[in-house]
Scaffold this motif. Structure first.
Motif, PDB file in Angstrom:
ATOM      1  N   UNK A 124     -14.847 -35.151  17.641  1.00 24.32           N
ATOM      2  CA  UNK A 124     -16.005 -34.938  16.782  1.00 24.32           C
ATOM      3  C   UNK A 124     -15.728 -35.558  15.417  1.00 24.32           C
ATOM      4  N   UNK A 125     -16.772 -35.832  14.671  1.00 23.18           N
ATOM      5  CA  UNK A 125     -16.596 -36.370  13.325  1.00 23.18           C
ATOM      6  C   UNK A 125     -16.200 -35.234  12.396  1.00 23.18           C
ATOM      7  N   UNK A 126     -15.148 -35.455  11.630  1.00 19.04           N
ATOM      8  CA  UNK A 126     -14.618 -34.438  10.742  1.00 19.04           C
ATOM      9  C   UNK A 126     -14.159 -35.086   9.447  1.00 19.04           C
ATOM     10  N   UNK A 127     -13.889 -34.228   8.476  1.00 18.43           N
ATOM     11  CA  UNK A 127     -13.253 -34.679   7.242  1.00 18.43           C
ATOM     12  C   UNK A 127     -11.905 -33.980   7.135  1.00 18.43           C
ATOM     13  N   UNK A 128     -10.880 -34.757   6.780  1.00 18.91           N
ATOM     14  CA  UNK A 128      -9.535 -34.209   6.688  1.00 18.91           C
ATOM     15  C   UNK A 128      -8.936 -34.631   5.357  1.00 18.91           C
ATOM     16  N   UNK A 129      -8.196 -33.710   4.752  1.00 26.23           N
ATOM     17  CA  UNK A 129      -7.451 -34.130   3.562  1.00 26.23           C
ATOM     18  C   UNK A 129      -6.008 -33.677   3.647  1.00 26.23           C
ATOM     19  N   UNK A 130      -5.160 -34.446   2.983  1.00 30.08           N
ATOM     20  CA  UNK A 130      -3.732 -34.168   2.967  1.00 30.08           C
ATOM     21  C   UNK A 130      -3.285 -34.115   1.512  1.00 30.08           C
ATOM     22  N   UNK A 131      -2.510 -33.077   1.199  1.00 29.37           N
ATOM     23  CA  UNK A 131      -2.033 -32.933  -0.174  1.00 29.37           C
ATOM     24  C   UNK A 131      -0.507 -33.001  -0.197  1.00 29.37           C
ATOM     25  N   UNK A 132       0.007 -33.334  -1.367  1.00 26.98           N
ATOM     26  CA  UNK A 132       1.455 -33.436  -1.517  1.00 26.98           C
ATOM     27  C   UNK A 132       1.810 -33.011  -2.943  1.00 26.98           C
ATOM     28  N   UNK A 133       2.882 -32.232  -3.083  1.00 31.57           N
ATOM     29  CA  UNK A 133       3.315 -31.775  -4.401  1.00 31.57           C
ATOM     30  C   UNK A 133       4.105 -32.876  -5.118  1.00 31.57           C
ATOM     31  N   UNK A 134       3.720 -33.140  -6.347  1.00 32.45           N
ATOM     32  CA  UNK A 134       4.529 -34.037  -7.161  1.00 32.45           C
ATOM     33  C   UNK A 134       5.866 -33.352  -7.486  1.00 32.45           C
ATOM     34  N   UNK A 135       6.933 -34.132  -7.526  1.00 32.86           N
ATOM     35  CA  UNK A 135       8.257 -33.643  -7.924  1.00 32.86           C
ATOM     36  C   UNK A 135       8.844 -32.628  -6.941  1.00 32.86           C
ATOM     37  N   UNK A 136       8.421 -32.704  -5.671  1.00 34.19           N
ATOM     38  CA  UNK A 136       8.932 -31.717  -4.721  1.00 34.19           C
ATOM     39  C   UNK A 136      10.449 -31.850  -4.543  1.00 34.19           C
ATOM     40  N   UNK A 137      10.949 -33.070  -4.536  1.00 31.29           N
ATOM     41  CA  UNK A 137      12.403 -33.268  -4.387  1.00 31.29           C
ATOM     42  C   UNK A 137      13.162 -32.593  -5.519  1.00 31.29           C
ATOM     43  N   UNK A 138      12.606 -32.653  -6.723  1.00 28.94           N
ATOM     44  CA  UNK A 138      13.253 -32.008  -7.864  1.00 28.94           C
ATOM     45  C   UNK A 138      13.248 -30.495  -7.705  1.00 28.94           C
ATOM     46  N   UNK A 139      12.087 -29.940  -7.215  1.00 29.31           N
ATOM     47  CA  UNK A 139      12.030 -28.496  -6.960  1.00 29.31           C
ATOM     48  C   UNK A 139      13.129 -28.089  -5.978  1.00 29.31           C
ATOM     49  N   UNK A 140      13.297 -28.896  -4.953  1.00 30.19           N
ATOM     50  CA  UNK A 140      14.280 -28.574  -3.920  1.00 30.19           C
ATOM     51  C   UNK A 140      15.693 -28.541  -4.478  1.00 30.19           C
ATOM     52  N   UNK A 141      15.952 -29.397  -5.453  1.00 30.15           N
ATOM     53  CA  UNK A 141      17.289 -29.434  -6.040  1.00 30.15           C
ATOM     54  C   UNK A 141      17.529 -28.256  -6.985  1.00 30.15           C
ATOM     55  N   UNK A 142      16.498 -27.900  -7.753  1.00 27.27           N
ATOM     56  CA  UNK A 142      16.670 -26.905  -8.805  1.00 27.27           C
ATOM     57  C   UNK A 142      16.517 -25.463  -8.316  1.00 27.27           C
ATOM     58  N   UNK A 143      15.803 -25.262  -7.183  1.00 30.19           N
ATOM     59  CA  UNK A 143      15.556 -23.904  -6.686  1.00 30.19           C
ATOM     60  C   UNK A 143      16.434 -23.614  -5.485  1.00 30.19           C
ATOM     61  N   UNK A 144      16.836 -22.347  -5.354  1.00 32.94           N
ATOM     62  CA  UNK A 144      17.565 -21.939  -4.147  1.00 32.94           C
ATOM     63  C   UNK A 144      16.592 -21.943  -2.973  1.00 32.94           C
ATOM     64  N   UNK A 145      17.094 -21.969  -1.732  1.00 35.51           N
ATOM     65  CA  UNK A 145      16.185 -21.979  -0.571  1.00 35.51           C
ATOM     66  C   UNK A 145      15.186 -20.827  -0.583  1.00 35.51           C
ATOM     67  N   UNK A 146      15.656 -19.626  -0.923  1.00 36.19           N
ATOM     68  CA  UNK A 146      14.726 -18.487  -0.921  1.00 36.19           C
ATOM     69  C   UNK A 146      13.700 -18.625  -2.032  1.00 36.19           C
ATOM     70  N   UNK A 147      14.141 -19.121  -3.201  1.00 31.97           N
ATOM     71  CA  UNK A 147      13.196 -19.324  -4.300  1.00 31.97           C
ATOM     72  C   UNK A 147      12.185 -20.410  -3.948  1.00 31.97           C
ATOM     73  N   UNK A 148      12.655 -21.434  -3.263  1.00 31.73           N
ATOM     74  CA  UNK A 148      11.754 -22.519  -2.863  1.00 31.73           C
ATOM     75  C   UNK A 148      10.698 -22.015  -1.877  1.00 31.73           C
ATOM     76  N   UNK A 149      11.128 -21.185  -0.911  1.00 36.74           N
ATOM     77  CA  UNK A 149      10.174 -20.638   0.063  1.00 36.74           C
ATOM     78  C   UNK A 149       9.144 -19.757  -0.634  1.00 36.74           C
TER      79      UNK A 149
END
Length: 663
Positions: free
Chosen positions: A407-432
């Protein structure tokens, strides 16, 4: 879709099968449980007793009754003195009555002279006269039957046995008579009507009870004790149909439908009065409709189907039970109204039992099964799929399986800027915890605009609009959801403290086109998701934001289907990596009513700068872009780009398409 059709077909087939089977059981029940027949007849009696309209005292039928006072004047009680009866008959003949009916049996002799006198009177009577007749099958002995046969001429006989219900003793029908062929004796009232020239039917009929007069001092039929007959004026009898019969406390009395309302005057009446009601019915041509087997079957089928439908209804139980009660009440009220208005009898007990039994069976067996399945589906998927998807699965009554629909649909995809930096600075639990906070805001916003989250992948969110339910405004809803998500995610900066002074900002790519949507995955693990080239395009457009300094980019199809009210500006024509076909891209800036005049002037400058670029006038284009670059990141990017083109002009066959070599 094919599965849904198969499921719907199976459900319809099973519902029809249950309806037919249960209807057959309900219709057959009275043959096994006679009390149901009795109950239906008593409800019919209730309608007759309560709703039979008042009628004036019958003008043509008069009854002479043998009462206790009449018997007290005679030397013996039984048989009634035939000399007195002869005298009364001669009085009636002289008064020129229309006809006479004698509701008495002459099945044994009395005083010989009186018997001969009465027999001669019967044979020579100048007006139609019908005399009571019975048979050995009715209880007469051989000698009684022989005397009766000799005493009453064939043309004067009328079968006086009344048909009473074996279950309740209530008289509800008129006898067609006894015997067959030339030996047939018609029913008493039928014989009188026939003797008067009325086309009386050859078969029995439901008895139509004549209503009592509104004046309670008058009876339905005028009645006088027989011993007063010779004292009454001849004018009282002239042109009347006179019936003669007993009105004694313990003899020849019968229950009537009026017993249903405990009417002491009408619930137990003399047989001769019942014959008068029947005679009035034939004289007036009255008929009473009683339901045929087909009508009963249709009524039960309808109510059973209604009960099954209510059992399947996705309503709270108290509403479904209330609906069953209301339909039963409506059926009863309708049946009573139809009788009152048209004197038609329709069944009420079995249809009422039908809807109640169908609802019970449907709820306990079928409805219970579907509701358990629905609870199972909701419990299994409400935390993973959008509510609309879950409700679609509940509606179809199925666990997701492999397959889908295009069927015809509309889809969008989003992405967080600076996600790699978040991953480095936050612990896994904080990131989740951080991602869950952002995802919750975005998922709620997506569902608010009739979309669903197709995937969470790392920091990316894939949202789809136009499924599983049809949505003709999927493009508009997608753009409005993107604008809302952008605003709400950025508002989280006031609530979330991020390290390194980082701020929350998403990029979005939006595309509209044909997609396959459905349950995709392995046989053991499925996901309601989407597949198609426009997902890849949305992903590419999300990445293109980095090259233009924008936040949201949509393709031309999406922009074209959004309708009015949202302001877009054209960014460029690009050829993304992996696609040969160029794509015209746009940036939604918000709702038109929120855009200031100053912003509109800047957009006009941007459009003119873009036109100069496409015309190859790079210096002019650069000046225009530079004039608005201070307040517009996208214009700043364009300014640098066209200055580079001005410094190193492209080949003569250049075309204004930005060929992107990275994602």
């Amino acid at each position: 879709m094919r599965f849904h059709q198969r499921h719907l077909t199976r459900r319809i087939f099973s519902t029809v099968a249950i309806t037919l089977a249960l209807s057959a059981v309900i219709i057959a029940l009275p043959r096994v449980l006679p009390f149901l027949v009795l109950l239906e007849r008593q409800v019919t009696d209730l309608r007759v007793a309560m709703l039979t309209p008042n009628a004036a005292q019958h003008p043509d039928i008069l009854i002479l009754t043998i009462t206790e006072e009449s018997l007290a004047q005679l030397p013996y009680r039984s048989p009634y003195d035939r000399a007195v009866l002869t005298t009364v008959l001669r009085k009636l003949e002289a008064a020129k009555v229309r006809a006479v009916g004698i509701d008495m049996l002459f099945d044994r002799g009395t005083e010989q002279q009186k018997d001969l006198l009465l027999a001669q009177t019967l044979r020579n009577f100048s007006v139609p006269i019908i005399v009571g007749w019975s048979t050995i099958e009715d209880g007469l002995t051989e000698s009684q039957y022989a005397f009766q046969t000799a005493f009453v001429p064939p043309e004067n006989r009328g079968h006086i046995v009344l048909i009473s219900d074996t279950l309740s003793g209530v008289v509800r029908a008129v006898s067609a008579g006894a015997g067959t062929g030339d030996a047939r004796v018609p029913g008493f009232s039928l014989a009188i009507a026939g003797a008067l020239g009325h086309a009386a039917p050859d078969d029995g009929r439901p008895l139509v009870w004549r209503g009592a007069p509104a004046d309670t001092n008058k009876a339905t039929f005028a009645r006088f004790p027989i011993h007063s007959a010779t004292l009454l004026p001849d004018a009282w009898f002239a042109d009347k149909i006179v019936l003669i019969g007993a009105d004694l406390p313990d003899s020849d009395r019968h229950r009537t439908p009026y017993a249903a309302v405990f009417d002491p005057d009408l619930s137990n009446i003399p047989g001769v009065v019942i014959h008068a009601h029947a005679l009035a019915q034939f004289l007036e041509g009255s008929e009473r409709h009683v339901p045929s087997l087909i009508e009963e079957t249709v009524s039960v089928l309808f109510m059973v189907a209604l009960g099954i439908a209510l059992a399947f209804a996705v309503w709270p139980q108290f509403l479904r039970l209330g609906a069953v009660g209301l339909f039963i009440i409506a059926w009863w009220v309708g049946a009573f109204w139809v009788f009152f208005s048209y004197a038609l009898i329709f069944p009420v007990v079995m249809p009422s039992l039908g809807i109640a039994a169908a609802y019970g069976v449907g709820s306990a067996v079928v409805g219970g099964f579907y509701r358990r399945q629905q609870r199972h589906i909701r419990n299994a998927f409400e935390h993973y799929l959008a509510p609309a998807v879950v409700e679609r699965l509940v509606e179809e009554g199925r666990i997701p399986e492999q397959g889908g629909e295009e069927r015809e649909m509309t889809v969008w995809l989003s992405d967080l800027e600076n996600y790699s930096t978040y991953s480095e600075l936050l612990s896994p639990s904080e990131l989740v915890d951080f991602l869950n906070t952002v995802y919750t805001v975005m998922a709620d916003t997506i569902e608010e605009y009739n979309g669903f989250v197709a995937q969470f992948v790392g920091d990316a969110v894939v949202a789809a609009f136009g499924a599983p339910l049809d949505d003709p405004h999927h493009a508009r809803n997608a753009i409005e959801s993107v604008l809302a998500c952008k605003e709400r995610v950025e508002a989280l900066n006031d609530e979330i403290s991020l390290p390194g002074g980082l701020g929350l900002r998403n990029r979005y790519g939006v595309s509209t086109g044909p997609l396959l949507v459905g349950n995709i995955g392995s046989r053991r693990r499925l996901s309601y998701s989407i597949v198609g080239d426009d997902i890849n395009l949305a992903s590419r457009l999300e990445g293109v934001n980095k090259m233009y300094g924008s936040t949201i980019i949509v393709n031309e199809v999406t922009k074209g289907q959004c309708g009015e009210g949202i302001l877009f500006r054209e960014l460029d024509v690009v050829r993304v990596k992996g696609r040969d076909t160029p794509v015209r891209i746009f940036e939604p800036l918000g709702f038109e009513e929120n855009v200031s005049e100053e912003q509109r002037a800047g957009l006009a400058t941007f459009a003119e700068a873009l036109a100069q670029y496409r015309a190859g006038r790079f210096d002019d284009s650069a000046e225009l872009f530079e004039s608005i670059a201070a307040d517009d990141r996208v214009a700043s990017v364009w300014c640098a780009r066209v200055r580079a083109l001005a410094a190193d002009p492209p080949e003569a066959d250049w075309e204004p398409i930005n060929n992107l070599t990275t994602k």
